[in-house]
Design an enzyme around this catalytic site. Structure first.
Site, PDB file in Angstrom:
ATOM      1  N   HIS A 179       8.602  12.727  14.044  1.00 21.70           N
ATOM      2  CA  HIS A 179       8.113  11.649  13.186  1.00 21.70           C
ATOM      3  C   HIS A 179       8.035  10.340  13.963  1.00 21.70           C
ATOM      4  O   HIS A 179       9.055   9.724  14.264  1.00 21.70           O
ATOM      5  CB  HIS A 179       9.061  11.507  11.989  1.00 21.70           C
ATOM      6  CG  HIS A 179       8.599  10.557  10.944  1.00 21.70           C
ATOM      7  ND1 HIS A 179       9.401   9.539  10.458  1.00 21.70           N
ATOM      8  CD2 HIS A 179       7.436  10.478  10.269  1.00 21.70           C
ATOM      9  CE1 HIS A 179       8.761   8.882   9.530  1.00 21.70           C
ATOM     10  NE2 HIS A 179       7.565   9.422   9.395  1.00 21.70           N
ATOM     11  N   GLU A 204       4.087  13.700  15.460  1.00 19.72           N
ATOM     12  CA  GLU A 204       3.562  13.147  14.208  1.00 19.72           C
ATOM     13  C   GLU A 204       3.362  11.654  14.400  1.00 19.72           C
ATOM     14  O   GLU A 204       4.259  10.947  14.859  1.00 19.72           O
ATOM     15  CB  GLU A 204       4.545  13.400  13.061  1.00 19.72           C
ATOM     16  CG  GLU A 204       4.011  13.066  11.675  1.00 19.72           C
ATOM     17  CD  GLU A 204       4.071  11.594  11.315  1.00 19.72           C
ATOM     18  OE1 GLU A 204       3.337  11.171  10.409  1.00 19.72           O
ATOM     19  OE2 GLU A 204       4.849  10.841  11.956  1.00 19.72           O
ATOM     20  N   ASP A 211       0.608   7.935  13.373  1.00 20.84           N
ATOM     21  CA  ASP A 211      -0.204   7.235  12.378  1.00 20.84           C
ATOM     22  C   ASP A 211      -1.272   6.399  13.081  1.00 20.84           C
ATOM     23  O   ASP A 211      -1.045   5.890  14.185  1.00 20.84           O
ATOM     24  CB  ASP A 211       0.669   6.296  11.543  1.00 20.84           C
ATOM     25  CG  ASP A 211       1.970   6.945  11.105  1.00 20.84           C
ATOM     26  OD1 ASP A 211       1.949   7.642  10.083  1.00 20.84           O
ATOM     27  OD2 ASP A 211       2.999   6.755  11.791  1.00 20.84           O
ATOM     28  N   HIS A 237       2.256   2.777  12.524  1.00 23.60           N
ATOM     29  CA  HIS A 237       2.519   3.118  11.129  1.00 23.60           C
ATOM     30  C   HIS A 237       2.201   1.944  10.212  1.00 23.60           C
ATOM     31  O   HIS A 237       1.562   2.106   9.176  1.00 23.60           O
ATOM     32  CB  HIS A 237       3.987   3.521  10.939  1.00 23.60           C
ATOM     33  CG  HIS A 237       4.339   3.783   9.510  1.00 23.60           C
ATOM     34  ND1 HIS A 237       4.827   2.799   8.672  1.00 23.60           N
ATOM     35  CD2 HIS A 237       4.239   4.904   8.757  1.00 23.60           C
ATOM     36  CE1 HIS A 237       5.023   3.305   7.474  1.00 23.60           C
ATOM     37  NE2 HIS A 237       4.676   4.577   7.491  1.00 23.60           N
TER      38      HIS A 237
END
Length: 245
Positions: free
Chosen positions: A11, A38, A40, A53
């Site tokens: 993450h 993972e 963004d 993010h």
């Protein structure tokens, strides 16, 4: 989605002595055994898909949005440990064998993200997602053959159908998706139950649970049959998996 299951999604990378969503965090995650990075994506002022993010720099005490700065300006912002913001294309190029799970955060980021993935010939090693269904569909339409996980509206419908035991409806709702990525709970409501996992598997989709950082929770969820853990602590997740084998 070629990595073995259960999958370990780092993450935003592994932010241990590294800022999240940076090349250093990704290096640490991969070195620790993560199967997926993972991350963004937003878009810069000059139309570059940028890994972040947050939509702004509030965490750095700066009153400015990502889309108000050029990629060159973003690269020179000190995030700590010698790291700056990274373009999606640069991350894909830096880790040519890595699998990525990419959350498209804004409508404006959809086309730049798809372009970066296509330019790096990375379609086969990314899983794209978005909480927004229109955005998810837009990216999928721009990247023939790409895999995606369900948006928030689709997850909501799938959960309702699963609770009613309607496998065919779950399958129809999630058509075109390879996974659902969900929290274990949404407020007081438990989403990830043995019934839910069974229904998703019957519909042919994987279950990835976020964000799981406690080793005991990791083991419990793996025992339920989930296919992936989205975690800030890939080091702990890999250790848990090693103990389990």
């Amino acid at each position: 989605m070629t990595a073995p299951s259960p999958r370990v999604f780092a993450h935003r990378g592994l932010a241990q002595e590294a800022p999240e969503n940076t090349l250093l965090a990704f290096v640490k995650a991969l070195a620790g055994g993560a199967t997926h990075l993972e991350t963004d994506v937003h878009v810069s002022l000059d139309g570059v898909a940028v890994i972040s993010h947050d939509p702004d720099l509030a965490s750095l005490d700066r009153d400015v949005r990502i889309d108000q700065l050029t990629m060159a300006e973003l690269r020179h912002i000190n995030l700590g440990y010698g790291q700056g913001f990274t373009a999606l294309a640069d991350a894909l190029e830096a880790f040519p064998a890595a699998l990525f799970n990419i959350d498209i955060k804004t409508d404006a980021a959809a086309e730049p993200a798809a372009r970066a993935i296509k330019d790096q010939r990375a379609t086969a090693r990314v899983l794209v997602t978005s909480f927004n269904e229109h955005r998810r569909r837009r990216v999928v339409s721009l990247l023939p053959g790409v895999v995606s996980s369900a948006s928030a509206p689709l997850v909501g419908r799938a959960v309702a159908a699963a609770n009613l035991g309607l496998t065919a409806l779950v399958r129809r709702v999630l058509e075109g998706c390879v996974a659902v990525q969900v929290p274990e709970r949404a407020g007081p409501v438990r989403i990830v139950t043995p019934r839910f996992v069974t229904m998703m598997h019957r519909a042919g989709v994987e279950v990835h649970v976020w964000t799981v950082n406690d080793p005991h929770d990791m083991m419990r969820l793996l025992d339920l049959g989930v296919d992936g853990l989205v975690t800030d602590r890939t080091d702990l997740a890999v250790a848990a998996l090693t103990r389990r084998t």
